[in-house]
Design a protein around this motif. Structure first.
Motif, short mmCIF file in Angstrom:
data_model
loop_
_atom_site.label_atom_id
_atom_site.label_comp_id
_atom_site.label_asym_id
_atom_site.label_seq_id
_atom_site.Cartn_x
_atom_site.Cartn_y
_atom_site.Cartn_z
N ILE A 71 21.30 53.48 27.43
CA ILE A 71 20.76 54.98 27.45
C ILE A 71 19.70 55.03 28.40
O ILE A 71 19.85 56.16 29.02
CB ILE A 71 20.20 55.21 26.03
CG1 ILE A 71 21.19 55.30 25.02
CG2 ILE A 71 19.56 56.38 26.04
CD1 ILE A 71 20.67 55.26 23.49
N ARG A 72 18.81 54.06 28.45
CA ARG A 72 18.00 54.13 29.67
C ARG A 72 18.71 54.35 31.22
O ARG A 72 18.00 55.08 31.88
CB ARG A 72 16.86 53.19 29.55
CG ARG A 72 15.51 53.58 28.88
CD ARG A 72 14.54 52.78 28.80
NE ARG A 72 13.94 52.37 27.40
CZ ARG A 72 12.90 51.78 27.23
NH1 ARG A 72 12.38 51.12 28.00
NH2 ARG A 72 12.36 51.94 25.84
N ASP A 73 19.68 53.25 31.01
CA ASP A 73 20.20 53.57 32.67
C ASP A 73 20.88 55.03 32.89
O ASP A 73 20.79 55.51 33.76
CB ASP A 73 21.26 52.60 32.46
CG ASP A 73 20.80 51.10 32.67
OD1 ASP A 73 20.08 50.93 32.98
OD2 ASP A 73 21.77 50.22 32.18
N ASN A 94 19.86 63.60 27.11
CA ASN A 94 21.33 63.88 26.66
C ASN A 94 21.49 62.77 25.59
O ASN A 94 21.59 61.77 26.03
CB ASN A 94 22.18 63.64 27.88
CG ASN A 94 23.53 64.28 27.67
OD1 ASN A 94 24.13 64.12 26.79
ND2 ASN A 94 23.77 65.30 28.60
N TYR A 95 21.77 63.24 24.34
CA TYR A 95 21.87 62.35 23.20
C TYR A 95 23.58 62.12 22.98
O TYR A 95 24.09 63.14 22.36
CB TYR A 95 21.23 63.30 21.76
CG TYR A 95 21.46 62.25 20.58
CD1 TYR A 95 20.75 61.02 20.38
CD2 TYR A 95 22.22 62.99 19.86
CE1 TYR A 95 20.91 60.47 19.26
CE2 TYR A 95 22.31 62.19 18.47
CZ TYR A 95 21.77 60.89 18.08
OH TYR A 95 21.85 60.26 17.02
N ASN A 96 23.97 60.86 23.17
CA ASN A 96 25.03 60.38 22.81
C ASN A 96 25.02 59.61 21.52
O ASN A 96 24.75 58.36 21.69
CB ASN A 96 25.72 59.84 23.95
CG ASN A 96 27.30 59.33 23.67
OD1 ASN A 96 27.57 59.54 22.48
ND2 ASN A 96 27.97 59.06 24.54
N PRO A 97 25.40 60.12 20.39
CA PRO A 97 25.32 58.87 19.07
C PRO A 97 26.13 57.91 19.30
O PRO A 97 25.81 56.99 18.57
CB PRO A 97 25.63 60.29 17.97
CG PRO A 97 26.51 61.14 18.69
CD PRO A 97 26.06 61.39 20.23
N ARG A 98 27.02 57.79 20.17
CA ARG A 98 27.98 56.59 20.21
C ARG A 98 27.27 55.34 20.53
O ARG A 98 27.82 54.28 20.88
CB ARG A 98 29.36 57.06 21.03
CG ARG A 98 30.08 57.94 19.95
CD ARG A 98 31.41 58.07 20.51
NE ARG A 98 32.50 59.04 19.78
CZ ARG A 98 33.00 58.44 18.74
NH1 ARG A 98 33.01 57.15 18.63
NH2 ARG A 98 33.88 59.24 18.11
N TRP A 99 26.13 55.53 21.26
CA TRP A 99 25.40 54.45 21.67
C TRP A 99 24.37 53.90 20.39
O TRP A 99 23.54 53.00 20.77
CB TRP A 99 24.27 55.04 22.84
CG TRP A 99 25.18 55.22 24.13
CD1 TRP A 99 25.74 56.42 24.53
CD2 TRP A 99 25.26 54.33 25.47
NE1 TRP A 99 26.39 56.26 25.69
CE2 TRP A 99 26.30 54.96 26.40
CE3 TRP A 99 24.88 53.06 25.49
CZ2 TRP A 99 26.71 54.70 27.51
CZ3 TRP A 99 25.33 52.55 26.78
CH2 TRP A 99 25.95 53.32 27.60
N GLY A 104 19.42 56.02 19.99
CA GLY A 104 19.35 57.33 20.72
C GLY A 104 17.91 58.03 19.95
O GLY A 104 17.20 58.73 20.94
N ALA A 105 17.79 57.95 18.76
CA ALA A 105 16.46 58.57 18.32
C ALA A 105 15.36 57.82 19.01
O ALA A 105 14.30 58.74 19.29
CB ALA A 105 16.40 58.37 16.65
N LYS A 106 15.16 56.47 18.98
CA LYS A 106 13.99 55.96 19.54
C LYS A 106 13.76 56.10 21.00
O LYS A 106 12.58 56.14 21.57
CB LYS A 106 14.11 54.36 19.29
CG LYS A 106 14.16 53.91 18.07
CD LYS A 106 14.27 52.32 17.80
CE LYS A 106 14.13 52.13 16.24
NZ LYS A 106 14.81 50.39 15.83
N GLU A 107 14.92 56.37 21.83
CA GLU A 107 15.06 56.89 23.18
C GLU A 107 14.41 58.22 23.40
O GLU A 107 13.56 58.35 24.40
CB GLU A 107 16.20 56.56 23.98
CG GLU A 107 16.61 55.15 24.13
CD GLU A 107 15.33 54.26 24.88
OE1 GLU A 107 14.96 54.94 26.11
OE2 GLU A 107 14.64 53.30 24.55
#
Length: 314
Positions: A71-73, A94-99, A104-107
């Motif tokens: 996600i950070r990348d 940009n929140y993609n729950p598949r990660w 995602g929430a923590k990011e």
């Protein structure tokens, strides 16, 4: 200020839109934002914009890192731009729950605390989930948005998963979170602008983004919606922001094309409405062309007194 809620700078080619095969970098974005754009006879620029990576570049590809590192990348370039141009860019995660929903929430929390991100984006079509049935995927992110007063921008306007009312379950579950219906319910596959309109009319925490909406419908909707319910957003690139600025400017004209909107209310649509939602100081509209020009002094050399035209950027 004019604040655009919907920008996609990238240092990679956008996998969905392509943009002639050249990355639309932050610097290209700033040049586009600088305009100038003439609004009611006054030269203006897009002062600030919420930036996110193109959603087409936020899915998993072979070789990507997984989890929070991955996600950070995909968020790294926008985070870099927010640090490099803090007076122009605001982060939109940009929140993609598949990660991983919890990842995602923590990011979201990390990007808010570390880089000042004030918005997240949901794109259920690009990321392949049905929002009214995938509530367990959305709740961790919404809980983080509620905790930090982060606004949620929703891609809408095409099937199968981004019809506006499909987001009603999560919107109703989180009345303390403000949601913006992106594209006013219009995109490649349909026109759900009336859904978006009635959602904003009936639900206190729902707002509509102006871009992609038909000009005649904007006039119709603006006549009925509370003045704080429309925010300016262009989805640039591929869109040219000037056409969406013109769409709002025309509201100051006489009917039937306009509605005799005041310049103070226009300034709400152009920037002050979203500013209030995210805690940015609001600004009055420029008093006249001279005042407007003075606000551009950090971007433009001035006006040619002989022709009245703006000189080239410094």
């Amino acid at each position: 200020m004019i604040i655009d809620t919907h920008l996609h700078p990238t240092n990679l080619v956008d996998e969905a839109w392509r943009h002639t095969g050249e990355p639309f970098t932050g610097e290209r974005m700033l040049k586009m934002m600088d305009g100038p754009y003439m609004i009611n006879g006054k030269p203006r620029r897009i002062d600030m914009g919420f930036i996110q990576p193109p959603p087409g570049n936020t899915g998993y590809r072979d070789g990507n890192r997984m989890g929070r590192e991955g996600i950070r990348d995909y968020m790294a370039y926008c985070a870099e731009l927010c640090q490099k141009y803090p007076d122009r860019f605001i982060g939109n995660f940009n929140y993609n729950p598949r990660w991983g929903p919890e990842n995602g929430a923590k990011e979201i929390e990390f990007h808010h605390k570390e880089y000042g991100f004030k918005m997240i984006k949901l794109h259920a079509n690009m990321h392949g989930y049905r929002p009214d049935r995938a509530l367990e995927w959305l709740r961790p992110a919404m809980e983080m948005c509620a905790k930090y007063n982060i606004v949620v921008l929703i891609h809408t306007g095409d099937g199968p998963y981004t019809i506006p009312t499909m987001f009603y379950p999560i919107i109703r579950e989180f009345p303390m979170v403000n949601f913006i219906i992106g594209h006013f319910g219009i995109q490649t596959g349909g026109n759900y602008s009336f859904e978006a309109f009635w959602m904003a009319m009936d639900t206190p925490n729902v707002y509509c983004e102006s871009g992609w909406c038909f000009q005649s419908r904007i006039v119709e909707f603006a006549q009925q919606l509370p003045k704080d319910k429309i925010v300016f957003g262009t989805d640039s690139p591929p869109n040219d922001p000037g056409m969406w600025l013109r769409e709002l400017e025309v509201l100051c004209h006489e009917p039937p094309h306009g509605m005799n909107l005041s310049e103070d209310d226009l300034e709400g649509y152009l920037g002050n409405n979203i500013a209030k939602l995210v805690g940015i100081d609001t600004t009055p509209p420029p008093r006249d062309a001279k005042d407007a020009q003075a606000r551009l002094t950090d971007t433009y050399a001035g006006v040619d007194r002989a022709t009245g035209k703006l000189l080239e950027p410094v």
